[in-house]
Scaffold this motif. Structure first.
Motif, PDB file in Angstrom:
ATOM      1  N   GLY A 164       1.197  -1.080   0.106  1.00  0.00           N
ATOM      2  CA  GLY A 164       0.120   0.308   0.346  1.00  0.00           C
ATOM      3  C   GLY A 164       0.890   1.658   0.442  1.00  0.00           C
ATOM      4  N   GLN A 165       0.486   2.146   0.745  1.00  0.00           N
ATOM      5  CA  GLN A 165       1.072   3.257   0.631  1.00  0.00           C
ATOM      6  C   GLN A 165       2.352   3.385   1.309  1.00  0.00           C
ATOM      7  OE1 GLN A 165      -2.005   3.646   1.249  1.00  0.00           O
ATOM      8  NE2 GLN A 165      -3.242   5.123   0.865  1.00  0.00           N
ATOM      9  N   GLU A 166       2.667   2.653   2.504  1.00  0.00           N
ATOM     10  CA  GLU A 166       4.084   2.241   2.580  1.00  0.00           C
ATOM     11  C   GLU A 166       5.391   0.652   2.203  1.00  0.00           C
ATOM     12  OE1 GLU A 166       3.504   1.825   7.548  1.00  0.00           O
ATOM     13  OE2 GLU A 166       2.965  -0.369   5.798  1.00  0.00           O
ATOM     14  N   ASN A 198       4.148   7.028   0.200  1.00  0.00           N
ATOM     15  CA  ASN A 198       3.209   7.606  -0.662  1.00  0.00           C
ATOM     16  C   ASN A 198       1.987   7.686   0.339  1.00  0.00           C
ATOM     17  OD1 ASN A 198       4.294   7.236  -3.036  1.00  0.00           O
ATOM     18  ND2 ASN A 198       4.162   5.357  -2.615  1.00  0.00           N
ATOM     19  N   TYR A 199       1.616   9.176   0.105  1.00  0.00           N
ATOM     20  CA  TYR A 199       0.325   9.292   0.907  1.00  0.00           C
ATOM     21  C   TYR A 199      -1.614   9.628   0.167  1.00  0.00           C
ATOM     22  CZ  TYR A 199       3.726  10.165   4.138  1.00  0.00           C
ATOM     23  OH  TYR A 199       4.909  10.203   4.760  1.00  0.00           O
ATOM     24  N   ASP A 200      -2.367   9.632   0.262  1.00  0.00           N
ATOM     25  CA  ASP A 200      -2.822  10.509  -0.149  1.00  0.00           C
ATOM     26  C   ASP A 200      -3.515  11.226  -0.121  1.00  0.00           C
ATOM     27  OD1 ASP A 200      -4.355   7.343   1.198  1.00  0.00           O
ATOM     28  OD2 ASP A 200      -5.588   7.886   2.501  1.00  0.00           O
ATOM     29  N   PRO A 201      -4.266  11.761  -1.414  1.00  0.00           N
ATOM     30  CA  PRO A 201      -4.175  12.939  -2.081  1.00  0.00           C
ATOM     31  C   PRO A 201      -4.456  14.173  -0.997  1.00  0.00           C
ATOM     32  CG  PRO A 201      -5.309  10.886  -3.587  1.00  0.00           C
ATOM     33  CD  PRO A 201      -4.716  10.097  -2.046  1.00  0.00           C
ATOM     34  N   THR A 211      -3.368  14.894   1.361  1.00  0.00           N
ATOM     35  CA  THR A 211      -3.295  15.553   2.691  1.00  0.00           C
ATOM     36  C   THR A 211      -1.682  15.670   2.978  1.00  0.00           C
ATOM     37  OG1 THR A 211      -3.496  13.131   3.176  1.00  0.00           O
ATOM     38  CG2 THR A 211      -1.915  13.474   4.739  1.00  0.00           C
ATOM     39  N   GLU A 263       2.996  14.851   7.443  1.00  0.00           N
ATOM     40  CA  GLU A 263       3.638  13.225   6.824  1.00  0.00           C
ATOM     41  C   GLU A 263       4.130  12.623   7.989  1.00  0.00           C
ATOM     42  OE1 GLU A 263       7.076  14.815   4.954  1.00  0.00           O
ATOM     43  OE2 GLU A 263       6.596  15.370   2.948  1.00  0.00           O
ATOM     44  N   ARG A 264       4.008  11.148   7.602  1.00  0.00           N
ATOM     45  CA  ARG A 264       4.549  10.312   8.591  1.00  0.00           C
ATOM     46  C   ARG A 264       5.564  10.640   9.412  1.00  0.00           C
ATOM     47  NH1 ARG A 264       3.513   3.733   7.926  1.00  0.00           N
ATOM     48  NH2 ARG A 264       4.248   3.086   9.986  1.00  0.00           N
TER      49      ARG A 264
END
Length: 176
Positions: free
Chosen positions: A128-130, A158-161, A163, A166-167
């Motif tokens: 996924g995003q990771e 990768n982050y959701d549009p 967003t 950041e982590r």
């Protein structure tokens, strides 16, 4: 009001000394202080029940704050009459696990196993995003059954549009 982040995670264990030794050996954790230990008077539930929900018939027989690299601290509790043991299962209600960010997942997993932890399958590529080259994960169980995750990020996430945040990830030693 400003939220700064997680300062510590409290973990109740069956044997305080064993847990402190495990975290020191597995992760290099250092004891900062102990509010009480088995050579001192316990912290009684009758004094703490209204403050933190400890059963009035129970007592904290040992509690120490540990420093764990440059992330949240860990507070280790031993209670004379603990509740039900955790299932070591991500489906359990409550805090199911915490994650340790590492540079070398194989070395971290080996150190964890030498300290007495049980490793699960892995390492595996994150999804996924990771997902990204070198982004890996692995889980293990402490000797008393707490689930701990190891994650290593070589590639950006990768982050959701839409967003903006950041982590947060701990700085590596090279970043200091």
């Amino acid at each position: 009001m400003t939220i700064r982040g997680i300062e510590h995670i409290g973990i109740t264990v069956p044997d305080h000394g064993e847990a402190v030794a495990f975290f020191a050996e597995a992760f290099g954790a250092e004891v900062l202080f102990s509010l009480t230990d088995k050579t001192k008077a316990p912290l009684k539930g009758t004094d703490l029940a209204a403050k933190n929900g400890l059963n009035a018939k129970a007592a904290i027989v040992a509690v120490s704050m540990l420093r764990l690299a440059n992330g949240a601290n860990i507070e280790i509790f031993e209670i004379d009459h603990p509740g039900r043991p955790g299932g070591g299962n991500i489906a359990d209600i409550g805090i199911s696990h915490f994650s340790i960010n590492v540079d070398d997942i194989d070395a971290a997993a080996a150190r964890f196993a030498r300290a007495g932890g049980t490793l699960m399958e892995g390492p595996y590529g994150l999804t996924g995003q990771e997902e990204g080259p070198g982004n890996l994960g692995r889980f293990g169980l402490t000797p008393w059954g707490l689930l701990i995750e190891f994650e290593s990020f070589s590639s950006p996430m990768n982050y959701d549009p839409g967003t903006a945040a950041e982590r947060w990830l701990p700085d590596s030693d090279e970043d200091k």
